[in-house]
Write an enzyme that holds these catalytic residues in place. Structure first.
Site, PDB file in Angstrom:
ATOM      1  N   GLU A 185       8.525  99.835 -29.219  1.00 14.78           N
ATOM      2  CA  GLU A 185       8.939  98.548 -29.941  1.00 14.78           C
ATOM      3  C   GLU A 185       8.207  99.285 -31.415  1.00 14.78           C
ATOM      4  OE1 GLU A 185      10.117  94.883 -27.065  1.00 14.78           O
ATOM      5  OE2 GLU A 185       7.902  95.369 -27.842  1.00 14.78           O
ATOM      6  N   GLU A 373      13.446  97.013 -21.518  1.00 11.68           N
ATOM      7  CA  GLU A 373      12.704  95.551 -20.832  1.00 11.68           C
ATOM      8  C   GLU A 373      13.372  94.552 -20.873  1.00 11.68           C
ATOM      9  OE1 GLU A 373       9.070  95.254 -23.674  1.00 11.68           O
ATOM     10  OE2 GLU A 373       8.285  96.931 -23.353  1.00 11.68           O
TER      11      GLU A 373
END
Length: 462
Positions: A185, A373
């Site tokens: 991320e 995720e």
């Protein structure tokens, strides 16, 4: 309203969900995710150097809920064997975890810490012993503090520092690790850490944000090239956070605002990697990023990844705002909209993950998508040795249903990893929000499998 046991239930067609799963090929990947800083503890053990998160949580305590830190966290450094045995007991055979850069290279560059490599040797070997495939993330936000002292992600030299670190890890572990994720991320660690100042290292402003963006993109791609140079057969990917974006009102100015936020949150990193460049036409303030783009960077900032990991939890509604600099847009929170939400104040909206799969799948340069995720933080209910978390179980069921819906429609989605394996340290939120399939008592380090963990193990093995 907080989604609670008294709220209207979200009905899952369990029969249909399992029917979807049975239609998958045997190669579809089911797993769980975790990260080094959030779980390992042992922050100054066996030669590990300080990370920016060690410094941030211990020196800027007011920025963390309840002034907590991850000095001990889940003590995974000492307890990994027991956690892997729990994983094996549930039939979970894919484990995504990260390597701590300052544990392997305490100063960020130069000398390698043999004890740090030794820990990951033991972890990987035990994973393989129990039939668990390691999926290794090379950077999950814990930059060595020694490198931050030199500018961190704002310093172009970080590209070389990072590539050297990647090379050390891949040379050492490539005989046993075949699945690599270069970064976790980048939009979050760059945006929250180098623009908003909410995460480590706590920097703010465009003067930090723009160079950090570009250097993270270069590092992501150069890191991937370094992996392939060592092990051409390795499967190499990287992960991106994403949220489905909608305008708050059916007004042109809200549509424009939503378009800008989508460019910032969802397009900023994937598009340059695909050779499309930064979305400067949509985000005019990004135009100044050109000062950091040197000759030859057009090649260096793109890479043909074997897979892309997308990480989705919610959707966001966006409203025009004159008072918000750069974007003229602001998010309207789920509590303000009075819709069901998690302890993170994120709306529970399962179709968001479907929409994001479809969005990424539409890019012609993406070969394969993994959900690396997805999960939720809710209040768990304690009954002696049983932890019931019906809301989390329902959340997972509904999101998996949307993943399989996209798969049925032909999307190139090939796997799903739950965030997260055990309750852990959740960055600025401290230990308050619990995402785990496994309950962690942070006083005793006792683990208890939650209802959601039992359900997930049962589901993926049927």
């Amino acid at each position: 309203m907080l989604l609670s046991e008294s709220a209207p239930e979200l009905h899952i067609n369990q029969q249909q969900l399992r029917a979807y799963k049975k239609q998958l090929n045997a190669d579809f990947i089911w797993g769980v995710s975790a990260s080094a800083y959030q779980t390992e503890g042992a922050y100054n053990t066996d030669g590990k150097g300080p990370s920016i998160w060690d410094t941030f949580t211990n020196e800027q305590k007011n920025k963390i809920k309840d002034r907590k830190n991850a000095n001990i966290a889940c003590d995974f450094y000492s307890r990994y064997e027991d956690d892997l045995l729990l994983m094996k007991s549930l039939g979970i055979n894919n484990f995504r975890f990260s390597i701590s850069w300052p544990r392997v290279m305490p100063a960020g560059t130069g000398e390698v810490n043999a004890a740090g490599l030794g820990f990951y040797d033991r972890l990987i070997d035990r994973c393989l012993h129990y039939g668990i495939t390691p999926w290794v993330t090379l950077y999950h936000w814990d930059l060595p503090q020694a490198l931050e002292n030199k500018g961190g992600w704002t310093n172009r030299q970080v590209v070389g520092w990072f590539t050297d670190y990647v090379t050390v890890c891949v040379k050492h572990f490539s005989d046993r690790v075949k699945h690599w994720m270069v970064m976790n991320e980048p939009m979050v660690f760059v945006g929250a850490g180098y623009f908003l100042g909410l995460h480590a290292p706590g920097k703010r402003g465009m003067k930090n944000f723009l160079p950090a963006i570009h250097h993270a993109v270069l590092s992501m791609c150069e890191g991937a090239r370094a992996i392939k140079a060592i092990d051409p057969d390795a499967e190499v990917g990287t992960t991106f956070s994403c949220s489905h974006i909608e305008p708050y009102r059916n007004l042109e100015k809200d549509h424009v605002a939503a378009f800008k936020v989508d460019a910032l949150l969802n397009r900023m990193f994937i598009e340059p990697v695909l050779g499309m460049g930064y979305p400067v036409e949509t985000l005019k303030p990004l135009q100044n990023i050109t000062q950091y783009i040197l000759q030859g960077d057009e090649y260096k900032m793109k890479y043909d990844f074997d897979f892309i990991g997308i990480q989705n939890y919610t959707r966001e509604f966006v409203k025009h705002s004159w008072f918000t600099p750069y974007l003229n847009a602001r998010l309207i929170s789920a509590p303000k909209r009075k819709v069901p939400h998690t302890l993170m104040n994120w709306e529970v909206y399962p179709e968001s993950i479907y929409q994001m799969i479809k969005k990424f799948d539409a890019y012609p340069g993406i070969k394969k998508i993994l959900i690396t995720e997805n999960g939720a933080a809710f209040e768990d209910k304690h009954h002696d040795t049983l932890i019931t978390d019906h809301m989390r179980t329902t959340y997972l069921q509904e999101h998996i249903e949307q993943v399989l819906r996209a798969k049925q429609e032909g999307a190139k989605v090939e796997g799903y990893f739950v965030w997260t394996w055990t309750d852990n340290f959740e960055w600025a939120e401290g230990y308050h929000p619990r995402f785990g399939l496994i309950y962690t008592d942070f006083n005793t380090q006792k683990r208890i499998i939650k209802e959601s963990g039992l359900w997930y193990g049962d589901f993926i093995n049927q």
